[in-house]
Design a protein around this motif. Structure first.
Motif, PDB file in Angstrom:
ATOM      1  N   LEU A  55      -8.900  -9.942 -15.628  1.00 16.99           N
ATOM      2  CA  LEU A  55      -8.802 -10.127 -14.180  1.00 16.99           C
ATOM      3  C   LEU A  55      -8.351  -8.821 -13.536  1.00 16.99           C
ATOM      4  CD1 LEU A  55      -7.021 -13.593 -13.987  1.00 16.99           C
ATOM      5  CD2 LEU A  55      -9.428 -13.090 -13.518  1.00 16.99           C
ATOM      6  N   SER A  56      -9.032  -8.396 -12.478  1.00 16.30           N
ATOM      7  CA  SER A  56      -8.573  -7.205 -11.771  1.00 16.30           C
ATOM      8  C   SER A  56      -7.319  -7.563 -10.987  1.00 16.30           C
ATOM      9  CB  SER A  56      -9.670  -6.651 -10.857  1.00 16.30           C
ATOM     10  OG  SER A  56     -10.035  -7.609  -9.893  1.00 16.30           O
ATOM     11  N   ALA A  57      -6.348  -6.687 -11.073  1.00 16.90           N
ATOM     12  CA  ALA A  57      -5.062  -6.907 -10.425  1.00 16.90           C
ATOM     13  C   ALA A  57      -4.441  -5.535 -10.164  1.00 16.90           C
ATOM     14  CB  ALA A  57      -4.157  -7.748 -11.322  1.00 16.90           C
ATOM     15  N   ASN A  58      -3.301  -5.536  -9.494  1.00 12.67           N
ATOM     16  CA  ASN A  58      -2.619  -4.284  -9.216  1.00 12.67           C
ATOM     17  C   ASN A  58      -1.190  -4.359  -9.703  1.00 12.67           C
ATOM     18  OD1 ASN A  58      -4.632  -2.669  -7.651  1.00 12.67           O
ATOM     19  ND2 ASN A  58      -4.706  -4.633  -6.613  1.00 12.67           N
ATOM     20  N   SER A  59      -0.801  -3.357 -10.464  1.00 16.75           N
ATOM     21  CA  SER A  59       0.522  -3.334 -11.070  1.00 16.75           C
ATOM     22  C   SER A  59       1.604  -3.219 -10.008  1.00 16.75           C
ATOM     23  CB  SER A  59       0.632  -2.156 -12.035  1.00 16.75           C
ATOM     24  OG  SER A  59       1.938  -2.083 -12.551  1.00 16.75           O
ATOM     25  N   LEU A  60       2.686  -3.940 -10.229  1.00 15.67           N
ATOM     26  CA  LEU A  60       3.868  -3.825  -9.382  1.00 15.67           C
ATOM     27  C   LEU A  60       4.974  -3.042 -10.081  1.00 15.67           C
ATOM     28  CD1 LEU A  60       4.008  -7.420  -7.860  1.00 15.67           C
ATOM     29  CD2 LEU A  60       3.273  -5.314  -6.738  1.00 15.67           C
ATOM     30  N   ASP A  61       4.754  -2.662 -11.337  1.00 13.21           N
ATOM     31  CA  ASP A  61       5.773  -1.899 -12.066  1.00 13.21           C
ATOM     32  C   ASP A  61       6.093  -0.614 -11.305  1.00 13.21           C
ATOM     33  OD1 ASP A  61       5.878  -3.774 -14.084  1.00 13.21           O
ATOM     34  OD2 ASP A  61       4.653  -2.602 -15.479  1.00 13.21           O
ATOM     35  N   ILE A  62       7.372  -0.352 -11.161  1.00  9.64           N
ATOM     36  CA  ILE A  62       7.811   0.849 -10.454  1.00  9.64           C
ATOM     37  C   ILE A  62       7.690   2.045 -11.399  1.00  9.64           C
ATOM     38  CG2 ILE A  62       9.749   1.973  -9.300  1.00  9.64           C
ATOM     39  CD1 ILE A  62      10.714  -0.872  -8.533  1.00  9.64           C
ATOM     40  N   GLU A  63       6.948   3.037 -10.960  1.00  8.16           N
ATOM     41  CA  GLU A  63       6.736   4.239 -11.768  1.00  8.16           C
ATOM     42  C   GLU A  63       8.016   5.071 -11.826  1.00  8.16           C
ATOM     43  OE1 GLU A  63       4.093   5.174 -13.495  1.00  8.16           O
ATOM     44  OE2 GLU A  63       2.768   3.558 -12.865  1.00  8.16           O
ATOM     45  N   GLU A  64       8.206   5.748 -12.938  1.00 11.94           N
ATOM     46  CA  GLU A  64       9.410   6.554 -13.144  1.00 11.94           C
ATOM     47  C   GLU A  64       9.573   7.616 -12.054  1.00 11.94           C
ATOM     48  OE1 GLU A  64      11.123   9.400 -16.603  1.00 11.94           O
ATOM     49  OE2 GLU A  64      10.140   7.545 -17.253  1.00 11.94           O
ATOM     50  N   TRP A  65       8.461   8.215 -11.615  1.00 10.59           N
ATOM     51  CA  TRP A  65       8.543   9.269 -10.606  1.00 10.59           C
ATOM     52  C   TRP A  65       9.079   8.770  -9.266  1.00 10.59           C
ATOM     53  CZ3 TRP A  65       5.789   8.185  -6.316  1.00 10.59           C
ATOM     54  CH2 TRP A  65       4.668   7.382  -6.439  1.00 10.59           C
ATOM     55  N   TRP A  66       9.106   7.438  -9.058  1.00 10.72           N
ATOM     56  CA  TRP A  66       9.643   6.881  -7.807  1.00 10.72           C
ATOM     57  C   TRP A  66      11.144   7.148  -7.718  1.00 10.72           C
ATOM     58  CZ3 TRP A  66       7.550   5.586  -3.420  1.00 10.72           C
ATOM     59  CH2 TRP A  66       8.232   4.772  -2.520  1.00 10.72           C
ATOM     60  N   GLY A  67      11.781   7.343  -8.860  1.00 13.14           N
ATOM     61  CA  GLY A  67      13.191   7.693  -8.890  1.00 13.14           C
ATOM     62  C   GLY A  67      14.085   6.617  -8.302  1.00 13.14           C
ATOM     63  N   GLU A  68      15.034   7.038  -7.505  1.00 14.28           N
ATOM     64  CA  GLU A  68      16.028   6.135  -6.913  1.00 14.28           C
ATOM     65  C   GLU A  68      15.627   5.658  -5.515  1.00 14.28           C
ATOM     66  OE1 GLU A  68      18.690   4.920  -8.571  1.00 14.28           O
ATOM     67  OE2 GLU A  68      17.823   5.966 -10.286  1.00 14.28           O
ATOM     68  N   ARG A  69      14.388   5.882  -5.149  1.00 14.37           N
ATOM     69  CA  ARG A  69      13.939   5.414  -3.831  1.00 14.37           C
ATOM     70  C   ARG A  69      13.995   3.885  -3.791  1.00 14.37           C
ATOM     71  NH1 ARG A  69      10.730   9.559  -5.571  1.00 14.37           N
ATOM     72  NH2 ARG A  69      10.719  11.397  -4.256  1.00 14.37           N
ATOM     73  N   PRO A  70      14.058   3.320  -2.603  1.00 11.15           N
ATOM     74  CA  PRO A  70      14.202   1.860  -2.491  1.00 11.15           C
ATOM     75  C   PRO A  70      13.036   1.100  -3.133  1.00 11.15           C
ATOM     76  CG  PRO A  70      14.666   2.924  -0.384  1.00 11.15           C
ATOM     77  CD  PRO A  70      14.105   3.981  -1.291  1.00 11.15           C
ATOM     78  N   ALA A  71      13.386   0.165  -4.007  1.00 11.50           N
ATOM     79  CA  ALA A  71      12.378  -0.630  -4.713  1.00 11.50           C
ATOM     80  C   ALA A  71      11.561  -1.480  -3.748  1.00 11.50           C
ATOM     81  CB  ALA A  71      13.048  -1.510  -5.760  1.00 11.50           C
ATOM     82  N   HIS A  72      12.181  -1.969  -2.672  1.00 13.12           N
ATOM     83  CA  HIS A  72      11.435  -2.834  -1.747  1.00 13.12           C
ATOM     84  C   HIS A  72      10.320  -2.068  -1.038  1.00 13.12           C
ATOM     85  CE1 HIS A  72      14.090  -1.126   1.344  1.00 13.12           C
ATOM     86  NE2 HIS A  72      13.226  -1.582   2.233  1.00 13.12           N
TER      87      HIS A  72
END
Length: 150
Positions: A55-72
């Motif tokens: 099934l085509s879908a889009n990952s919600l996993d937060i990438e490491e490069w996002w760092g400490e930016r807000p998860a929301h």
């Protein structure tokens, strides 16, 4: 959490963000829902008609490069990027959360997911809030559009 069609409804962006920060392998899929999708266990490339191995879908996993930016904001962006599918697909298209195993990539480089476990519908209020958060960001962000215009 309420339920719709036997599936819980994630009613807030905070609730969804909490799940994303606690678990890995979560995806959002925009479709008519798991009752329709799971029997086939695959998507079809709209352009060529080729059946895909998941099934085509889009990952919600937060990438490491996002760092400490807000998860929301990460989660809001992931929802916002594909909110156009409500307009360009079947009018019954809705976002739902799932956990699964990535088994490949589709023709738009989207993850293809198997061993799908539906976790819940994502409420319209969550999408509205996500869109508001993203449009309030200082940069020029736009949803991925497939209407043929540039």
């Amino acid at each position: 959490m309420s339920t719709t069609e036997g599936l819980s409804v994630l009613a807030s962006l905070d609730e969804l963000t909490r799940l994303v920060t606690e678990r890995h392998g979560l995806y959002v899929r925009w479709s008519c829902g798991p009752k329709r999708d799971l029997p086939l266990a695959s998507s079809k490339d709209d352009l060529t008609g080729v059946r895909l191995p998941g099934l085509s879908a889009n990952s919600l996993d937060i990438e490491e490069w996002w760092g400490e930016r807000p998860a929301h904001i990460w989660v809001a962006r992931r929802l916002y990027d594909y909110c156009h599918l409500r307009r360009v697909k079947d009018a019954r298209t809705r976002p739902w959360l799932l956990q699964g195993v990535e088994v490949g990539r589709g023709p738009d480089n989207e993850p293809l997911v198997a061993d799908v476990e539906p976790l819940g519908w994502i409420a319209e209020d969550v999408i509205v809030r996500a869109c508001r958060i993203i449009t309030e960001q200082p940069g020029q962000w736009g949803p991925l559009a497939r209407d043929g215009t540039t």
